[in-house]
Design a protein around this motif. Structure first.
Motif, mmCIF file in Angstrom:
data_model
loop_
_atom_site.group_PDB
_atom_site.id
_atom_site.type_symbol
_atom_site.label_atom_id
_atom_site.label_comp_id
_atom_site.label_asym_id
_atom_site.label_seq_id
_atom_site.Cartn_x
_atom_site.Cartn_y
_atom_site.Cartn_z
ATOM 1 N N ILE A 195 14.830 16.269 -37.196
ATOM 2 C CA ILE A 195 15.788 17.294 -36.818
ATOM 3 C C ILE A 195 15.300 18.638 -37.342
ATOM 4 O O ILE A 195 14.986 18.782 -38.529
ATOM 5 C CB ILE A 195 17.185 16.954 -37.375
ATOM 6 C CG1 ILE A 195 17.591 15.550 -36.906
ATOM 7 C CG2 ILE A 195 18.216 17.982 -36.925
ATOM 8 C CD1 ILE A 195 18.734 14.945 -37.673
ATOM 9 N N THR A 196 15.222 19.626 -36.458
ATOM 10 C CA THR A 196 14.703 20.943 -36.825
ATOM 11 C C THR A 196 15.690 22.017 -36.408
ATOM 12 O O THR A 196 16.545 21.803 -35.542
ATOM 13 C CB THR A 196 13.337 21.206 -36.167
ATOM 14 O OG1 THR A 196 13.485 21.160 -34.738
ATOM 15 C CG2 THR A 196 12.313 20.157 -36.589
ATOM 16 N N PHE A 197 15.549 23.192 -37.004
ATOM 17 C CA PHE A 197 16.516 24.262 -36.784
ATOM 18 C C PHE A 197 15.808 25.545 -36.344
ATOM 19 O O PHE A 197 14.861 26.003 -36.985
ATOM 20 C CB PHE A 197 17.304 24.542 -38.060
ATOM 21 C CG PHE A 197 18.266 25.695 -37.948
ATOM 22 C CD1 PHE A 197 19.524 25.516 -37.402
ATOM 23 C CD2 PHE A 197 17.906 26.971 -38.360
ATOM 24 C CE1 PHE A 197 20.411 26.570 -37.274
ATOM 25 C CE2 PHE A 197 18.778 28.036 -38.241
ATOM 26 C CZ PHE A 197 20.035 27.837 -37.696
ATOM 27 N N GLY A 198 16.313 26.125 -35.249
ATOM 28 C CA GLY A 198 15.905 27.457 -34.837
ATOM 29 C C GLY A 198 14.401 27.641 -34.771
ATOM 30 O O GLY A 198 13.661 26.832 -34.214
ATOM 31 N N SER A 199 13.931 28.722 -35.360
ATOM 32 C CA SER A 199 12.500 29.042 -35.330
ATOM 33 C C SER A 199 11.840 28.694 -36.661
ATOM 34 O O SER A 199 10.862 29.314 -37.054
ATOM 35 C CB SER A 199 12.299 30.524 -35.021
ATOM 36 O OG SER A 199 12.941 31.315 -36.000
ATOM 37 N N ASP A 200 12.384 27.696 -37.338
ATOM 38 C CA ASP A 200 11.837 27.255 -38.627
ATOM 39 C C ASP A 200 10.329 27.048 -38.523
ATOM 40 O O ASP A 200 9.840 26.343 -37.638
ATOM 41 C CB ASP A 200 12.525 25.954 -39.039
ATOM 42 C CG ASP A 200 12.071 25.447 -40.404
ATOM 43 O OD1 ASP A 200 11.351 26.174 -41.112
ATOM 44 O OD2 ASP A 200 12.461 24.319 -40.749
ATOM 45 N N ILE A 201 9.604 27.647 -39.446
ATOM 46 C CA ILE A 201 8.143 27.570 -39.402
ATOM 47 C C ILE A 201 7.601 26.278 -40.005
ATOM 48 O O ILE A 201 6.509 25.818 -39.663
ATOM 49 C CB ILE A 201 7.532 28.796 -40.130
ATOM 50 C CG1 ILE A 201 6.071 28.993 -39.714
ATOM 51 C CG2 ILE A 201 7.681 28.679 -41.638
ATOM 52 C CD1 ILE A 201 5.484 30.304 -40.230
ATOM 53 N N PRO A 242 21.334 26.415 -41.265
ATOM 54 C CA PRO A 242 22.114 25.248 -41.709
ATOM 55 C C PRO A 242 22.039 24.081 -40.728
ATOM 56 O O PRO A 242 21.824 24.259 -39.537
ATOM 57 C CB PRO A 242 23.535 25.798 -41.776
ATOM 58 C CG PRO A 242 23.567 26.851 -40.715
ATOM 59 C CD PRO A 242 22.203 27.479 -40.715
ATOM 60 N N TYR A 243 22.244 22.890 -41.281
ATOM 61 C CA TYR A 243 22.286 21.663 -40.517
ATOM 62 C C TYR A 243 23.678 21.052 -40.635
ATOM 63 O O TYR A 243 24.050 20.556 -41.702
ATOM 64 C CB TYR A 243 21.259 20.665 -41.047
ATOM 65 C CG TYR A 243 19.822 21.051 -40.796
ATOM 66 C CD1 TYR A 243 19.209 20.729 -39.595
ATOM 67 C CD2 TYR A 243 19.075 21.697 -41.771
ATOM 68 C CE1 TYR A 243 17.880 21.056 -39.361
ATOM 69 C CE2 TYR A 243 17.743 22.027 -41.545
ATOM 70 C CZ TYR A 243 17.155 21.704 -40.337
ATOM 71 O OH TYR A 243 15.838 22.023 -40.114
ATOM 72 N N PHE A 244 24.469 21.134 -39.577
ATOM 73 C CA PHE A 244 25.769 20.471 -39.528
ATOM 74 C C PHE A 244 26.644 20.844 -40.726
ATOM 75 O O PHE A 244 27.250 19.997 -41.377
ATOM 76 C CB PHE A 244 25.583 18.956 -39.440
ATOM 77 C CG PHE A 244 24.748 18.542 -38.264
ATOM 78 C CD1 PHE A 244 25.326 18.302 -37.028
ATOM 79 C CD2 PHE A 244 23.371 18.441 -38.385
ATOM 80 C CE1 PHE A 244 24.553 17.960 -35.941
ATOM 81 C CE2 PHE A 244 22.578 18.100 -37.287
ATOM 82 C CZ PHE A 244 23.186 17.860 -36.069
ATOM 83 N N GLY A 245 26.681 22.144 -41.031
ATOM 84 C CA GLY A 245 27.487 22.626 -42.132
ATOM 85 C C GLY A 245 26.814 22.562 -43.488
ATOM 86 O O GLY A 245 27.408 22.943 -44.493
ATOM 87 N N GLU A 246 25.557 22.111 -43.537
ATOM 88 C CA GLU A 246 24.821 21.988 -44.803
ATOM 89 C C GLU A 246 23.677 22.993 -44.831
ATOM 90 O O GLU A 246 22.750 22.914 -44.024
ATOM 91 C CB GLU A 246 24.260 20.575 -44.979
ATOM 92 C CG GLU A 246 25.314 19.471 -45.031
ATOM 93 C CD GLU A 246 26.126 19.472 -46.318
ATOM 94 O OE1 GLU A 246 25.637 20.021 -47.335
ATOM 95 O OE2 GLU A 246 27.248 18.928 -46.306
ATOM 96 N N THR A 247 23.745 23.946 -45.775
ATOM 97 C CA THR A 247 22.622 24.841 -46.025
ATOM 98 C C THR A 247 21.750 24.184 -47.089
ATOM 99 O O THR A 247 22.169 24.051 -48.237
ATOM 100 C CB THR A 247 23.102 26.225 -46.499
ATOM 101 O OG1 THR A 247 23.904 26.807 -45.474
ATOM 102 C CG2 THR A 247 21.914 27.135 -46.783
ATOM 103 N N MET A 248 20.561 23.729 -46.702
ATOM 104 C CA MET A 248 19.738 22.905 -47.586
ATOM 105 C C MET A 248 19.366 23.663 -48.868
ATOM 106 O O MET A 248 18.943 24.823 -48.819
ATOM 107 C CB MET A 248 18.485 22.433 -46.859
ATOM 108 C CG MET A 248 18.771 21.508 -45.690
ATOM 109 S SD MET A 248 19.601 19.983 -46.221
ATOM 110 C CE MET A 248 20.031 19.247 -44.645
#
Length: 327
Positions: A219-225, A306-312
């Motif tokens: 699972i990845t988010f946005g433009s995460d490098i 964030p992932y599903f309400g979780e900011t890692m």
């Protein structure tokens, strides 16, 4: 092995043709594919609407983030790595791992060396190769990880299942450990949920992971490098660092400050397998939805979600363990 019939089922009812799918081409670096003429990025994605799948994504995002609560000697794998294995009331062993901090440094020589391949070593399965430093760090922690997991498996009833999760470098540990248990206990039901997972190996390693761990969700988010690292040297034709096939991508919400936009159930797309080849690099993963290219700072910030309400790296409550009953 992924067949043409399987691909046809995956894109049934969409405008994307098999000829267009096969016509996809990578740039020389292999990190930004070129769309076939006339095709749109959305034709290479499938929106996830199954509530059970989304519920599980939220559940394991919680545990991946909870790994950042761990700092006691009993959970220590090394000075910079921690893990915990728990047995839930629902006869599931959940293993969550963190390695290093919640930020991502593309210039970290301790992790990447030069940042480019080939910096790989042999994997325990003949003919497969993995990133040398990633696997070395995992291997140094493997014995302790096995102790933590076996202690919970020994308490579990028959018909137990096990799930592994982690963020960033912890995600890589989760995949390597899951592969170990696939070889050790072939009949054990295994799931893996990774968040901002880096590329772990080269060439056929990605296909091996996909075959051995069919219930693996990258699972990845946005433009995460981070999921595009290690990079592939422009001057190197082969080998190439690759990821396994199943990838689920959360796009930016237009106009948002990504670290504050904590949607419990964001929009999620499944990308088609990388070998055809839109995993993480689903074209817009390099861009915000408004079409503007994301700058390096935003791409680094996206490492935390964030992932599903979780900011890692920023767990909300380390005192209470949240309950997730099966749907």
């Amino acid at each position: 092995k992924l067949t043409e019939d399987m691909l046809k089922k995956r894109i049934k009812g969409r405008s994307l043709s098999m000829d267009s799918l096969k016509a996809l081409k990578f740039s020389s670096r292999g990190s930004l594919p070129q769309l076939p003429q006339g095709e749109k990025p959305e034709n290479f994605r499938i929106k996830i609407e199954n509530p059970r799948v989304l519920y599980n994504f939220k559940k394991y995002a919680y545990f991946a983030n909870r790994a950042y609560c761990l700092n006691s000697p009993e959970n220590a794998l090394s000075k910079e790595a921690y893990a915990q294995a728990i047995l839930t009331p629902y006869n599931e062993v959940i293993v969550f791992i963190r390695v290093k901090g919640p930020t991502f440094n593309i210039y970290d020589p301790d992790i990447f060396g030069t940042g480019f391949g080939p910096d790989y070593s042999a994997y325990p399965v003949k003919g497969l190769y993995v990133h040398r430093k990633f696997y070395h760090k995992y291997f140094n922690a493997e014995e302790r990880l096995i102790e933590l997991v076996d202690a919970q498996l020994n308490q579990a009833k028959n018909r137990t299942k096990i799930s592994f999760t982690g963020h960033g470098f912890g995600a890589g540990h989760a995949v390597f450990l899951a592969l170990y248990y696939r070889r050790k206990i072939p009949e054990l039901p295994i799931s893996v949920y990774t968040f901002s997972e880096l590329r772990l190996g080269i060439d056929f390693f990605g296909e091996y992971v996909s075959t051995q761990l069919p219930n693996l969700y990258r699972i990845t988010f946005g433009s995460d490098i981070a999921p595009t690292y290690p990079l592939n040297n422009e001057n190197t034709v082969t080998p190439k660092y690759v990821q396994h096939h199943r990838e689920f991508w959360i796009p930016f919400t237009e106009g948002c400050d990504c670290l504050n936009d904590e949607q419990d159930v964001p929009t999620v797309f499944e990308c088609l397998p990388e070998q055809y080849p839109f995993a993480h690099k689903s074209y817009e993963s390099q861009y915000c939805l408004n079409g503007k290219k994301a700058d390096l700072k935003k791409r680094l910030d996206s490492f935390q979600g964030p992932y599903f309400g979780e900011t890692m790296g920023m767990p909300k409550n380390c005192e209470v363990l949240q309950d997730f009953p099966p749907l």
